[in-house]
Design a protein around this motif. Structure first.
Motif, PDB file in Angstrom:
ATOM      1  N   ILE A 122       0.831  -1.202   0.000  1.00 55.76           N
ATOM      2  CA  ILE A 122       0.000   0.000   0.000  1.00 55.76           C
ATOM      3  C   ILE A 122       0.865   1.251   0.000  1.00 55.76           C
ATOM      4  CG2 ILE A 122      -1.653   1.348   1.363  1.00 55.76           C
ATOM      5  CD1 ILE A 122      -2.857  -1.297   2.308  1.00 55.76           C
ATOM      6  N   ILE A 123       1.972   1.219   0.748  1.00 60.77           N
ATOM      7  CA  ILE A 123       2.895   2.360   0.753  1.00 60.77           C
ATOM      8  C   ILE A 123       3.410   2.622  -0.655  1.00 60.77           C
ATOM      9  CG2 ILE A 123       5.171   3.143   1.525  1.00 60.77           C
ATOM     10  CD1 ILE A 123       4.648   1.729   4.182  1.00 60.77           C
ATOM     11  N   ILE A 124       3.839   1.565  -1.335  1.00 57.33           N
ATOM     12  CA  ILE A 124       4.385   1.719  -2.689  1.00 57.33           C
ATOM     13  C   ILE A 124       3.316   2.229  -3.652  1.00 57.33           C
ATOM     14  CG2 ILE A 124       5.392   0.469  -4.643  1.00 57.33           C
ATOM     15  CD1 ILE A 124       6.745  -1.374  -2.615  1.00 57.33           C
ATOM     16  N   MET A 125       2.088   1.675  -3.558  1.00 51.96           N
ATOM     17  CA  MET A 125       1.005   2.137  -4.433  1.00 51.96           C
ATOM     18  C   MET A 125       0.682   3.601  -4.175  1.00 51.96           C
ATOM     19  SD  MET A 125      -1.727  -1.002  -4.805  1.00 51.96           S
ATOM     20  CE  MET A 125      -1.986  -1.192  -3.055  1.00 51.96           C
ATOM     21  N   SER A 126       0.720   3.992  -2.907  1.00 46.19           N
ATOM     22  CA  SER A 126       0.395   5.377  -2.563  1.00 46.19           C
ATOM     23  C   SER A 126       1.437   6.353  -3.091  1.00 46.19           C
ATOM     24  CB  SER A 126       0.281   5.511  -1.041  1.00 46.19           C
ATOM     25  OG  SER A 126      -0.753   4.699  -0.531  1.00 46.19           O
ATOM     26  N   TYR A 127       2.672   5.905  -3.252  1.00 45.74           N
ATOM     27  CA  TYR A 127       3.703   6.765  -3.829  1.00 45.74           C
ATOM     28  C   TYR A 127       3.590   6.857  -5.352  1.00 45.74           C
ATOM     29  CZ  TYR A 127       6.163   6.956   0.661  1.00 45.74           C
ATOM     30  OH  TYR A 127       6.510   7.182   1.978  1.00 45.74           O
ATOM     31  N   MET A 128       2.545   6.215  -5.916  1.00 43.88           N
ATOM     32  CA  MET A 128       2.257   6.326  -7.349  1.00 43.88           C
ATOM     33  C   MET A 128       3.436   5.893  -8.207  1.00 43.88           C
ATOM     34  SD  MET A 128      -0.817   7.268  -7.091  1.00 43.88           S
ATOM     35  CE  MET A 128      -1.231   7.646  -8.790  1.00 43.88           C
ATOM     36  N   ALA A 129       4.014   4.792  -7.832  1.00 38.56           N
ATOM     37  CA  ALA A 129       5.144   4.282  -8.629  1.00 38.56           C
ATOM     38  C   ALA A 129       4.969   2.775  -8.801  1.00 38.56           C
ATOM     39  CB  ALA A 129       6.472   4.601  -7.965  1.00 38.56           C
ATOM     40  N   LEU A 130       3.942   2.388  -9.531  1.00 42.99           N
ATOM     41  CA  LEU A 130       3.646   0.981  -9.725  1.00 42.99           C
ATOM     42  C   LEU A 130       4.544   0.398 -10.813  1.00 42.99           C
ATOM     43  CD1 LEU A 130      -0.244   1.091  -9.550  1.00 42.99           C
ATOM     44  CD2 LEU A 130       1.343   0.402  -7.772  1.00 42.99           C
ATOM     45  N   VAL A 131       5.731   0.004 -10.419  1.00 42.65           N
ATOM     46  CA  VAL A 131       6.670  -0.602 -11.367  1.00 42.65           C
ATOM     47  C   VAL A 131       7.131  -1.930 -10.797  1.00 42.65           C
ATOM     48  CG1 VAL A 131       7.442   1.606 -12.258  1.00 42.65           C
ATOM     49  CG2 VAL A 131       8.628   0.608 -10.307  1.00 42.65           C
ATOM     50  N   ASP A 132       7.696  -2.742 -11.669  1.00 44.24           N
ATOM     51  CA  ASP A 132       8.174  -4.053 -11.250  1.00 44.24           C
ATOM     52  C   ASP A 132       9.619  -3.916 -10.792  1.00 44.24           C
ATOM     53  OD1 ASP A 132       8.503  -6.702 -10.793  1.00 44.24           O
ATOM     54  OD2 ASP A 132       8.765  -7.257 -12.899  1.00 44.24           O
ATOM     55  N   TYR A 133       9.834  -4.086  -9.497  1.00 43.23           N
ATOM     56  CA  TYR A 133      11.174  -3.888  -8.949  1.00 43.23           C
ATOM     57  C   TYR A 133      12.012  -5.140  -9.156  1.00 43.23           C
ATOM     58  CZ  TYR A 133       9.154   0.174  -6.723  1.00 43.23           C
ATOM     59  OH  TYR A 133       8.526   1.362  -6.500  1.00 43.23           O
TER      60      TYR A 133
END
Length: 208
Positions: A122-133
């Motif tokens: 959720i933290i990552i989604m909230s930072y608006m950076a939905l990429v494949d790490y």
């Protein structure tokens, strides 16, 4: 070291509770062993699957599905070109900064109540950076761009260890104790300890 320290805090709290609000006469502990029989492998597997696994998974889905819908709505409903999730995180940001994190992290813990393992996604989604790490370096860059420091990371770890249990655990506590009061206590006590510890940690780390 943080995990060991938090385990130590847990033991201290348990001791304090046992001599204060949970103080009472020592009760005997009796363990009755069942008769030994030849194991029935297939029956054991089926009973474990039906009585344990499916029950827990069903209860998790029942609370996770509504939470997923709430997250989607908050992230996709906009007012004046700003998402509801952004409004919420901005509102929580002053308190988050006070305890060494930010509003996004606080919001993630709130939305992650149905399942604690969803907090970091959720933290990552909230930072608006939905990429494949593909590496920790990319995740490090994302968090750094959003203001993360060592203090943020340490305080986030503390909150991950010391905060309210997930909704499934709370339902189990309510069922086992039959008391809403003790369920709320089991939620409030570790959360309060985590917040206090974050305030102390952030204050000390800011000095250096």
């Amino acid at each position: 070291g943080i995990i060991v320290f938090c385990v130590f805090i847990t033991l201290v709290i348990s001791k304090v509770l046992s001599v204060t609000i949970l103080k009472g006469e020592q009760s005997g502990f009796v363990l009755e062993l069942p008769p030994y029989r030849k194991p029935q492998i297939l029956k054991t597997i089926v009973r474990s699957l039906l009585d344990r696994t499916l029950f827990v998974l069903g209860r998790a889905v029942a609370v996770a599905a509504p939470a997923g819908a709430i997250i989607w709505i908050l992230a996709n409903v906009h007012i004046s070109d700003v998402s509801l999730l952004k409004y919420c995180t901005d509102f929580l940001d002053p308190f988050g900064r006070f305890i060494g994190v930010d509003g996004v992290i606080i919001m993630a813990f709130i939305l992650g109540f149905p399942a604690n393992e969803t907090v970091i996604p959720i933290i990552i989604m909230s930072y608006m950076a939905l990429v494949d790490y593909s590496s920790y370096d990319q995740l490090f860059q994302l968090l750094s761009m959003n203001g993360w420091t060592i203090t943020t990371a340490v305080c986030t770890i503390i909150l991950c260890i010391l905060h309210y249990p997930c909704s499934t655990t709370c339902l189990t506590i309510k069922k086992e104790t039959g008391s809403l009061k003790w369920t709320l206590v089991s939620m409030a006590l570790p959360t309060a300890m985590g917040i206090v510890l974050c305030i102390i940690t952030a204050g000390v780390m800011r000095l250096f």
